[in-house]
Design a protein around this motif. Structure first.
Motif, PDB file in Angstrom:
ATOM      1  N   PHE A 119      58.503  67.984  47.333  1.00 17.96           N
ATOM      2  CA  PHE A 119      58.121  66.959  48.289  1.00 17.96           C
ATOM      3  C   PHE A 119      57.647  65.552  47.585  1.00 17.96           C
ATOM      4  O   PHE A 119      56.777  65.586  46.750  1.00 17.96           O
ATOM      5  N   ILE A 120      58.347  64.435  48.047  1.00 22.14           N
ATOM      6  CA  ILE A 120      57.836  63.155  47.521  1.00 22.14           C
ATOM      7  C   ILE A 120      56.964  62.681  48.881  1.00 22.14           C
ATOM      8  O   ILE A 120      57.521  62.674  49.867  1.00 22.14           O
ATOM      9  N   GLY A 121      55.650  62.423  48.723  1.00 20.72           N
ATOM     10  CA  GLY A 121      54.840  62.252  49.867  1.00 20.72           C
ATOM     11  C   GLY A 121      54.220  63.445  50.412  1.00 20.72           C
ATOM     12  O   GLY A 121      54.312  64.368  49.878  1.00 20.72           O
ATOM     13  N   HIS A 122      53.488  63.233  51.766  1.00 24.47           N
ATOM     14  CA  HIS A 122      52.940  64.504  51.964  1.00 24.47           C
ATOM     15  C   HIS A 122      53.628  65.192  53.479  1.00 24.47           C
ATOM     16  O   HIS A 122      53.984  64.146  54.125  1.00 24.47           O
ATOM     17  N   SER A 123      53.727  66.254  53.487  1.00 25.99           N
ATOM     18  CA  SER A 123      54.135  66.990  54.577  1.00 25.99           C
ATOM     19  C   SER A 123      53.314  68.141  55.077  1.00 25.99           C
ATOM     20  O   SER A 123      52.094  68.356  54.405  1.00 25.99           O
ATOM     21  N   TYR A 124      53.539  68.319  56.161  1.00 22.76           N
ATOM     22  CA  TYR A 124      52.464  69.483  57.072  1.00 22.76           C
ATOM     23  C   TYR A 124      53.159  70.690  57.480  1.00 22.76           C
ATOM     24  O   TYR A 124      54.662  70.442  58.019  1.00 22.76           O
ATOM     25  N   LEU A 125      52.718  71.735  57.301  1.00 24.27           N
ATOM     26  CA  LEU A 125      53.617  72.793  57.672  1.00 24.27           C
ATOM     27  C   LEU A 125      52.905  73.901  58.587  1.00 24.27           C
ATOM     28  O   LEU A 125      51.641  74.235  58.456  1.00 24.27           O
ATOM     29  N   ASN A 126      53.620  74.224  59.780  1.00 22.26           N
ATOM     30  CA  ASN A 126      52.997  75.236  60.726  1.00 22.26           C
ATOM     31  C   ASN A 126      53.963  76.279  60.796  1.00 22.26           C
ATOM     32  O   ASN A 126      55.029  76.047  61.381  1.00 22.26           O
ATOM     33  N   PHE A 128      54.386  71.823  69.163  1.00 24.87           N
ATOM     34  CA  PHE A 128      53.581  72.846  68.330  1.00 24.87           C
ATOM     35  C   PHE A 128      52.770  71.898  67.314  1.00 24.87           C
ATOM     36  O   PHE A 128      53.168  70.408  67.059  1.00 24.87           O
ATOM     37  N   SER A 129      51.599  72.031  66.929  1.00 25.05           N
ATOM     38  CA  SER A 129      50.667  71.351  65.735  1.00 25.05           C
ATOM     39  C   SER A 129      51.391  71.043  64.799  1.00 25.05           C
ATOM     40  O   SER A 129      52.365  72.043  64.121  1.00 25.05           O
ATOM     41  N   ALA A 130      51.095  69.869  64.045  1.00 27.59           N
ATOM     42  CA  ALA A 130      51.682  69.713  62.808  1.00 27.59           C
ATOM     43  C   ALA A 130      51.333  70.945  61.468  1.00 27.59           C
ATOM     44  O   ALA A 130      51.993  71.130  60.635  1.00 27.59           O
ATOM     45  N   GLY A 131      50.087  71.385  61.531  1.00 30.27           N
ATOM     46  CA  GLY A 131      49.757  72.485  60.854  1.00 30.27           C
ATOM     47  C   GLY A 131      48.758  71.843  59.898  1.00 30.27           C
ATOM     48  O   GLY A 131      48.566  70.741  59.784  1.00 30.27           O
ATOM     49  N   GLU A 132      48.596  72.643  58.515  1.00 32.86           N
ATOM     50  CA  GLU A 132      48.195  72.382  57.380  1.00 32.86           C
ATOM     51  C   GLU A 132      48.807  71.533  56.530  1.00 32.86           C
ATOM     52  O   GLU A 132      49.987  71.481  56.572  1.00 32.86           O
ATOM     53  N   LYS A 133      48.165  70.658  55.834  1.00 33.88           N
ATOM     54  CA  LYS A 133      48.832  69.997  54.614  1.00 33.88           C
ATOM     55  C   LYS A 133      49.782  71.160  53.848  1.00 33.88           C
ATOM     56  O   LYS A 133      49.137  72.087  53.461  1.00 33.88           O
ATOM     57  N   ASN A 134      50.940  70.662  53.370  1.00 30.56           N
ATOM     58  CA  ASN A 134      51.963  71.806  52.909  1.00 30.56           C
ATOM     59  C   ASN A 134      51.653  71.824  51.484  1.00 30.56           C
ATOM     60  O   ASN A 134      52.762  71.380  50.541  1.00 30.56           O
ATOM     61  N   GLU A 135      50.501  72.279  51.094  1.00 29.33           N
ATOM     62  CA  GLU A 135      50.168  72.584  49.564  1.00 29.33           C
ATOM     63  C   GLU A 135      51.337  73.339  49.046  1.00 29.33           C
ATOM     64  O   GLU A 135      51.597  73.221  47.760  1.00 29.33           O
ATOM     65  N   ALA A 136      51.676  74.403  49.552  1.00 27.53           N
ATOM     66  CA  ALA A 136      52.480  75.353  48.639  1.00 27.53           C
ATOM     67  C   ALA A 136      53.806  74.570  48.384  1.00 27.53           C
ATOM     68  O   ALA A 136      54.309  75.445  47.400  1.00 27.53           O
ATOM     69  N   PHE A 137      54.312  73.819  48.945  1.00 31.99           N
ATOM     70  CA  PHE A 137      55.642  73.374  48.592  1.00 31.99           C
ATOM     71  C   PHE A 137      55.590  71.940  48.140  1.00 31.99           C
ATOM     72  O   PHE A 137      56.504  71.336  48.157  1.00 31.99           O
ATOM     73  N   ALA A 138      54.192  71.359  47.780  1.00 27.56           N
ATOM     74  CA  ALA A 138      54.010  70.019  47.519  1.00 27.56           C
ATOM     75  C   ALA A 138      54.913  69.709  46.371  1.00 27.56           C
ATOM     76  O   ALA A 138      55.283  68.421  46.282  1.00 27.56           O
ATOM     77  N   PHE A 186      56.465  65.520  58.532  1.00 24.83           N
ATOM     78  CA  PHE A 186      56.764  64.464  57.333  1.00 24.83           C
ATOM     79  C   PHE A 186      55.935  63.239  57.621  1.00 24.83           C
ATOM     80  O   PHE A 186      56.075  62.425  58.742  1.00 24.83           O
ATOM     81  N   GLU A 187      54.944  62.657  56.688  1.00 25.87           N
ATOM     82  CA  GLU A 187      54.389  61.159  56.891  1.00 25.87           C
ATOM     83  C   GLU A 187      55.524  60.312  56.510  1.00 25.87           C
ATOM     84  O   GLU A 187      56.916  60.752  55.882  1.00 25.87           O
ATOM     85  N   PRO A 188      55.273  59.018  56.902  1.00 16.56           N
ATOM     86  CA  PRO A 188      56.336  57.923  56.845  1.00 16.56           C
ATOM     87  C   PRO A 188      56.715  58.139  55.178  1.00 16.56           C
ATOM     88  O   PRO A 188      56.058  57.911  54.423  1.00 16.56           O
ATOM     89  N   GLY A 189      58.130  58.043  54.858  1.00 17.25           N
ATOM     90  CA  GLY A 189      58.583  57.859  53.552  1.00 17.25           C
ATOM     91  C   GLY A 189      58.674  59.301  52.762  1.00 17.25           C
ATOM     92  O   GLY A 189      59.181  59.175  51.747  1.00 17.25           O
ATOM     93  N   CYS A 190      57.944  60.380  53.592  1.00 19.61           N
ATOM     94  CA  CYS A 190      58.096  61.580  52.672  1.00 19.61           C
ATOM     95  C   CYS A 190      59.470  62.131  52.795  1.00 19.61           C
ATOM     96  O   CYS A 190      60.062  62.121  54.001  1.00 19.61           O
ATOM     97  N   ARG A 191      59.862  62.870  51.702  1.00 21.92           N
ATOM     98  CA  ARG A 191      61.179  63.520  51.919  1.00 21.92           C
ATOM     99  C   ARG A 191      61.051  64.798  50.871  1.00 21.92           C
ATOM    100  O   ARG A 191      60.329  64.760  49.913  1.00 21.92           O
ATOM    101  N   ASN A 192      61.821  65.809  51.267  1.00 16.98           N
ATOM    102  CA  ASN A 192      61.856  66.831  50.224  1.00 16.98           C
ATOM    103  C   ASN A 192      62.821  66.653  49.242  1.00 16.98           C
ATOM    104  O   ASN A 192      63.829  65.847  49.358  1.00 16.98           O
ATOM    105  N   ASN A 193      62.841  67.519  48.096  1.00 20.86           N
ATOM    106  CA  ASN A 193      63.992  67.442  46.997  1.00 20.86           C
ATOM    107  C   ASN A 193      65.232  67.992  47.581  1.00 20.86           C
ATOM    108  O   ASN A 193      65.193  68.813  48.655  1.00 20.86           O
TER     109      ASN A 193
END
Length: 138
Positions: free
Chosen positions: A26-33, A13-23, A50-57
């Motif tokens: 998260f620490i760092g950037h994630s993508y949501l499809n 599956f593609s990574a989707g768009e930058k996950n702005e709705a839940f930014a 998740f980009e390297p080092g990215c994690r959710n709360n």
């Protein structure tokens, strides 16, 4: 390090768009499809990258659960009061109703999973840098 192109652009599956709705959760950037979002069923299915080092709360799923099917890269999962566990493609995580937890990428790897989620999330505090920086790859 996981191959950047394989994880960022997805093999299945593609990574989707930058996950702005839940930014904010998260620490760092994630993508949501979003793969399944049907109001007639109470389960959502998404590919989360998740980009390297990215994690959710830290967060809790109330009146539901979360299943994580790891599809690429290297990451972490931790439940409150338990040791963090390293994750790789093929790993499956079951988070039961009401369990406080977090998940995200390793410091040096992209990370991707399919999240199958039911219930209402309660987003809590970020995973501190002190906790995250002490994690060691196994």
């Amino acid at each position: 390090m996981a191959k950047f192109e394989e994880v960022k652009h997805g093999i299945i599956f593609s990574a989707g768009e930058k996950n702005e709705a839940f930014a904010d959760f998260f620490i760092g950037h994630s993508y949501l499809n979003t793969l399944v979002s049907d109001p007639e069923i109470s389960v959502g299915v998404s590919n989360v990258t998740f980009e390297p080092g990215c994690r959710n709360n830290w967060h809790i799923h109330h009146d539901g659960f979360q299943l994580l099917l790891v599809t690429g890269g290297a990451g972490w999962y931790q439940e409150e009061g338990q040791a963090a566990q390293s994750l790789k493609a093929g790993d499956v995580i079951v988070t039961h109703d009401g369990v406080k937890h977090w998940h995200g990428a390793a410091k040096d790897s992209w990370f991707e999973h399919i999240a199958i989620t039911a219930g209402t999330p309660e987003w809590l505090e970020p995973v501190s840098g002190d906790v995250y920086d002490r994690l060691e790859e196994k």
